[in-house]
Motif scaffolding. Sequence first.
Motif, mmCIF file in Angstrom:
data_model
loop_
_atom_site.group_PDB
_atom_site.id
_atom_site.type_symbol
_atom_site.label_atom_id
_atom_site.label_comp_id
_atom_site.label_asym_id
_atom_site.label_seq_id
_atom_site.Cartn_x
_atom_site.Cartn_y
_atom_site.Cartn_z
ATOM 1 N N ARG A 4 16.429 33.609 -4.757
ATOM 2 C CA ARG A 4 17.707 32.705 -5.122
ATOM 3 C C ARG A 4 18.206 31.943 -3.595
ATOM 4 O O ARG A 4 18.483 32.836 -2.749
ATOM 5 N N LEU A 6 21.316 30.183 -1.614
ATOM 6 C CA LEU A 6 22.759 29.752 -1.738
ATOM 7 C C LEU A 6 22.886 28.756 -0.434
ATOM 8 O O LEU A 6 22.420 29.506 0.695
ATOM 9 N N ILE A 8 25.756 26.821 1.831
ATOM 10 C CA ILE A 8 27.152 26.994 2.193
ATOM 11 C C ILE A 8 27.447 26.021 3.220
ATOM 12 O O ILE A 8 26.950 25.993 4.464
ATOM 13 N N LYS A 34 22.830 27.731 -5.880
ATOM 14 C CA LYS A 34 24.210 27.392 -5.725
ATOM 15 C C LYS A 34 24.500 26.583 -4.467
ATOM 16 O O LYS A 34 24.069 27.055 -3.318
ATOM 17 N N VAL A 36 27.625 25.442 -2.313
ATOM 18 C CA VAL A 36 29.039 25.740 -2.067
ATOM 19 C C VAL A 36 29.497 24.709 -0.942
ATOM 20 O O VAL A 36 28.999 24.594 0.171
ATOM 21 N N GLU A 95 31.375 35.531 -2.067
ATOM 22 C CA GLU A 95 30.401 34.442 -2.639
ATOM 23 C C GLU A 95 28.806 35.228 -2.427
ATOM 24 O O GLU A 95 28.184 35.094 -3.503
ATOM 25 N N ILE A 96 28.678 35.722 -1.205
ATOM 26 C CA ILE A 96 27.371 36.332 -0.970
ATOM 27 C C ILE A 96 27.043 37.462 -1.978
ATOM 28 O O ILE A 96 25.966 37.485 -2.593
ATOM 29 N N PHE A 99 26.709 36.054 -5.848
ATOM 30 C CA PHE A 99 25.352 35.246 -6.060
ATOM 31 C C PHE A 99 24.236 35.945 -5.628
ATOM 32 O O PHE A 99 23.091 35.912 -6.281
ATOM 33 N N PRO A 101 22.110 36.086 -2.958
ATOM 34 C CA PRO A 101 21.050 35.283 -2.698
ATOM 35 C C PRO A 101 19.857 35.968 -1.830
ATOM 36 O O PRO A 101 20.308 36.970 -1.077
ATOM 37 N N VAL A 104 20.184 32.377 2.298
ATOM 38 C CA VAL A 104 21.409 31.575 2.826
ATOM 39 C C VAL A 104 21.110 30.319 3.493
ATOM 40 O O VAL A 104 20.591 30.780 4.770
#
Length: 267
Positions: A4, A6, A8, A34, A36, A95-96, A99, A101, A104
């Motif tokens: 996964r 993420l 940012i 995702k 962000v 958020e972490i 989600f 992940p 990141v």
Amino acid sequence: MSARLLVIGAHPDDAEILCGGLIARYCRLGSPVKIVSVTDGRSGHHRLTSEQLIDVRRAEALAAAERVGALSAVWSFPDARLTASLEVRQAIIGEIRDFRPDLVITHRPYDYHPDHRAVGLAVQDASYLVTVPLVCADKPALRSDPVVAYMTDTFTRPCKLRADVILEISDEFNTLVDMAACHASQVFEWLPYHDQIEVPSGSQQRRQWLAEYLSALFRKRREFFAQELVAHGLPLAQEVKIEAYEISQYATQPTLEKLQRLFPGLK
């Protein structure tokens, strides 16, 4: 289980331009992604008001993410006024945790833009704390923090990005261009205004111009990391497009096997 991802970033469009190849590859492989944006992008224009631009950039970010099947979130911290505050850190921790992940991607704390630096520092500060139950106790703590990597940049002071991972993303370049083109207010309006560049008017011509503009950016990036490309056994051919990533020392330290899982195509 697929990894996964993420991302940012400080602004809508940072992710697409700085790590769009990795995003496109994850999505092509069916892995959850995702994107962000910590700020609302309200400052990046010369004609629109901030109130107008916030709505425009949220829509552009959503369109870019939908282009590859990623999720999108644009937060409400004001563009060009961001600091690595406790509020920003707590939002990133949340958020972490939400989600969950495996990887990141964010900015290094060394960058020309203060918002980029603030996001990089805030992610660094959040990395360990995502595992501490009494911090942001309304969301369950993670048992281990994810791997954190810094997205490509070519700054040298106080130090150059350490290219722990170099990915050839030539196959994803056209998708990256399509994602970047969704940010029309930036790549076709604000960027040309700010850098005093002429941009054609037709949609096809604009897309071709953007592809050429980004190709030139990737050529400079490839030249900047030429020694690292040789060390990684990657070709130096002009058409090769690469993304370089530095693994943060403040989060989980991956094995080579884990790196290969988190960065598909890593040799």
